[in-house]
Design a protein around this motif. Structure first.
Motif, PDB file in Angstrom:
ATOM      1  N   LEU A   6       0.832  -1.193   0.000  1.00 28.98           N
ATOM      2  CA  LEU A   6       0.000   0.000   0.000  1.00 28.98           C
ATOM      3  C   LEU A   6       0.878   1.258   0.000  1.00 28.98           C
ATOM      4  CD1 LEU A   6      -2.911   1.125   0.366  1.00 28.98           C
ATOM      5  CD2 LEU A   6      -2.473   1.105   2.821  1.00 28.98           C
ATOM      6  N   GLN A  35      -1.247  -3.750   2.658  1.00 30.12           N
ATOM      7  CA  GLN A  35      -2.657  -3.556   2.975  1.00 30.12           C
ATOM      8  C   GLN A  35      -3.035  -4.383   4.205  1.00 30.12           C
ATOM      9  OE1 GLN A  35      -4.692  -4.668  -0.585  1.00 30.12           O
ATOM     10  NE2 GLN A  35      -3.697  -3.040  -1.756  1.00 30.12           N
ATOM     11  N   ASP A  94      -7.957   8.997   2.094  1.00 33.50           N
ATOM     12  CA  ASP A  94      -7.323   7.681   1.971  1.00 33.50           C
ATOM     13  C   ASP A  94      -6.253   7.457   3.023  1.00 33.50           C
ATOM     14  OD1 ASP A  94      -8.926   6.996  -0.042  1.00 33.50           O
ATOM     15  OD2 ASP A  94      -7.469   7.192  -1.658  1.00 33.50           O
ATOM     16  N   LYS A 177      -7.439   4.039   3.821  1.00 35.64           N
ATOM     17  CA  LYS A 177      -6.742   2.767   3.585  1.00 35.64           C
ATOM     18  C   LYS A 177      -5.533   2.653   4.494  1.00 35.64           C
ATOM     19  CE  LYS A 177      -8.256   2.448  -1.145  1.00 35.64           C
ATOM     20  NZ  LYS A 177      -8.189   3.405  -2.259  1.00 35.64           N
ATOM     21  N   MET A 209      -8.258  -1.408   6.999  1.00 37.91           N
ATOM     22  CA  MET A 209      -7.219  -0.412   6.777  1.00 37.91           C
ATOM     23  C   MET A 209      -5.872  -0.920   7.308  1.00 37.91           C
ATOM     24  SD  MET A 209      -8.278   2.307   9.713  1.00 37.91           S
ATOM     25  CE  MET A 209      -8.333   1.854  11.449  1.00 37.91           C
TER      26      MET A 209
END
Lengths: 337, 303
Positions: A6, A35, A94, A177, A209
């Motif tokens: 991520l 992630q 995000d 996220k 998240m």
């Protein structure tokens, strides 16, 4: 590139400038966050943990310092290069952050409800009524009782734990996220700390998240981390999975931190806590060679010559010339068992 | 309770001011020399003094004045023999025509200048503004006014030097009046904003992805304005005092001129009423400031 990756930080350098001195707060830091995973940044005060977090968000005040080099790739986009508009669209939406001191981070002159609602209005198409309804739902979700009434409270009317919950509610408002938490429990009572950790854990399960958690509290790390980054004097000195760090620490500094933990195991009451002796170095005037050398019990040949490189074996990195010998000789610290 | 003690203190302040002014005016001399030519026989002068009540000793005069005040009778002008309240209030609109625009202008300039300087801390603009504010605060109103007349009226012939009429007549007095107080406000907004910009909540606001304007104006200014409020109340007093001087320089027929004329001619009742009104205005302005505090700062409201 790893499919699940991520965030990737590459060779980040952040320097602060004060009174003609250059303080190298973040020096060549690289790591990545997958992630849904939890990465813990560990180190003493002044080791560059918070500076790393604020550099990732590109929120280093210009008056204090600058990010001199590096990349912060969030889903492939370099946060340090994108337009301010795109950057604002990502921040708070995000990528969200919760601060160490909710008492000073929440604006004293606006209600809690307003401070949550403004994020929703900024990032989601919604009018004031919808934003307020969602803000109430968020306060409910983070466990603030009587949420409807609390919406109209000002930060000073809430307890420390409630303020931190309100900040968490703000952070998760747009379902980020990545959530960066800068010592979110340090300013709280022990019982409240545990509740907040639980809450963060539940939210992570719920929303999927990733969590980047900054702390100096290793007992917290043991509970929540997937991977651990140990920072010292602005550099990453050890990185690995939580099991590797706790069971087989390679860097003398990590060992020191683990030994300095209070423990309830037998025979401890009579034992003095082993502190890492000495003080962290002056970041504007680092010693030659390894920054940890002056405090290191294992310092020997070559340690004063050059900075050891980060060496990676089995996804476990360490910055030390002698980690193989040390690992072979010294037992695993008792406190880590 | 708050209002009661506040009202009581305000009344005491007014009473003290009225008393000082009353005694001071009587020490300055005999108004009959302005009311009748110097060569008039002494007998007539004594009669006039008797008629105006100036022959009684000062304590008697003071008591008489106090009793009249309680009945809201503020006396009459020695010269026009009209009630002083009428004289004063017919000129209030003229003065407001100067002070309100000047107040708004100084707040606007002070806020813009102060915020911009804080955002561009240590820039050329910041340094220039800091220097300019010091200079402007040090310059007395009358000097600025006279300089403005010399430049814009006499040399450039752009604007009238005095009197009242078109909007052009307002330009110089309003700017003269606004200059010092805008410098004061800018100076304070700048330092207050600098402090606020370094606060945690500003960085937090930025981390939420809010636009710079929202961060600075909504999150910053609302906090930075709090210490400035106190000064705004005092500035209002400064504007009233400034109006006295500025109206004189620009021959503006407002209450400031009325009071100055009353000083010159020893028109006691007019002078006393004028100062009573100025004091009341300043006390009210500060009351408004305190109420605004409660409105803008929730931490004060609870207490």
């Amino acid at each position: 590139m790893n499919q699940r990756e991520l965030l990737r930080v590459e060779n980040l350098r952040t320097y602060f400038y004060s009174q003609g001195r250059t303080v190298k707060a973040v020096e060549d830091v690289s790591f990545s966050v997958e992630q849904r995973s939890t990465v813990c940044l560990v180190g003493e005060s002044g080791s560059g943990k918070s500076a790393t977090a604020f550099s990732i968000l590109n929120l280093i005040p210009k008056s204090l310092g600058r990010i001199v080099a590096g990349k912060v790739l969030f889903q492939g986009e370099d946060l340090l290069q994108i337009s301010p508009k795109r950057h604002r669209a990502l921040l708070g939406s995000d990528i969200a952050m919760i601060f160490q001191e909710p008492a000073t981070a929440l604006n004293p002159v606006y209600t809690v409800g307003e401070q949550i609602a403004e994020v929703l209005r900024a990032h989601r198409r919604c009018d004031a009524r919808q934003a307020r309804r969602q803000a109430k739902a968020l306060l409910d979700r983070v466990g603030i009782p009587d949420a409807e009434r609390r919406l109209d409270d000002y930060p000073h009317q809430l307890s420390g734990g409630m303020r931190q919950r309100a900040m968490i509610a703000t952070a998760i408002a747009c379902r980020p996220k990545l959530l960066i938490a800068d010592e979110p429990t340090t300013a709280l009572d022990a019982t409240v700390q545990a509740q907040i950790l639980c809450l963060l854990h539940d939210l992570q399960q719920e929303t999927g998240m990733a969590l980047m958690f900054i702390t100096h509290d290793l007992s917290v790390v043991a509970e929540i981390a997937d991977r651990v980054l140990v920072m010292y004097a602005g550099r990453v000195v050890e990185e690995g999975a939580v099991g590797q760090i706790f069971d087989a620490p390679r860097m003398p500094y990590t060992r020191g931190l683990l030994e300095a933990r209070p423990s309830v195991h037998a025979g401890v009451s009579s034992r003095r806590l082993a502190a890492v002796s000495g003080n962290p170095p002056d970041l504007a005037n680092l010693p030659d060679g390894c920054s940890f050398r002056p405090r290191c019990g294992y310092a020997g040949n070559g340690c004063d010559q050059s900075m050891p490189a980060l060496e990676t074996i089995n996804e476990h990195s360490v910055r030390c010339f002698h980690w193989r010998q040390i690992g072979a000789f010294a037992p695993v610290p008792e406190a880590a068992l | 309770m708050f209002f009661l003690s506040r009202a009581l203190r305000s009344a005491l302040t007014l009473w003290a001011i009225v008393s000082v002014v009353f005694v001071a005016t009587r020490l300055t001399g005999d108004p009959t020399y302005y009311l009748m030519p110097a060569e008039m026989p002494e007998q007539q002068r004594v009669e006039l003094r008797e008629k105006l009540g100036l022959n009684d000793d000062i304590a008697t005069q003071y008591l008489r004045y106090g009793k009249a005040l309680v009945r809201a009778d503020f006396g009459r002008s020695f010269f026009s023999n009209r009630p002083v309240a009428d004289l004063f209030f017919e000129r209030v609109p003229n003065t407001l025509l100067l002070t309100i625009p000047a107040f708004l202008l100084s707040v606007a300039m002070g806020l813009c200048g102060g915020i911009w300087a804080a955002l561009r801390h240590n820039s050329l603009f910041d340094r220039a503004l800091t220097t300019a504010t010091v200079v402007m605060q040090a310059l007395p109103n009358f000097a600025v006014g006279i300089a403005a007349i010399l430049i814009f009226s006499l040399s450039l012939r752009l604007l009238p030097s005095g009197g009242m009429g078109t909007w052009k007549h307002m330009v110089l007095p309003v700017i003269t009046l606004a200059l010092a107080s805008s410098a004061n406000i800018a100076h304070l907004v700048r330092s207050s904003m600098l402090e606020v910009l370094a606060q945690d909540y500003m960085r937090y606001a930025r981390s939420k992805g809010l636009s710079p304007a929202v961060v600075v104006l909504k999150h910053g200014l609302r906090n930075a304005i709090l210490p400035v409020l106190t000064i705004l109340g005092l500035q209002f007093g400064g504007l009233v005092a400034g109006a006295v001087v500025t109206e004189t320089v620009f021959a503006w027929p407002g209450v400031g001129r009325l009071v100055i004329d009353a000083v010159m001619k020893r028109d006691f009742a007019v002078l006393q009423f004028g100062i009573l009104m100025f004091s009341t205005a300043i006390i009210l302005a500060n009351l408004v400031v305190d109420l605004a505090y409660g409105l803008l700062d929730p931490r004060v409201r609870g207490k």
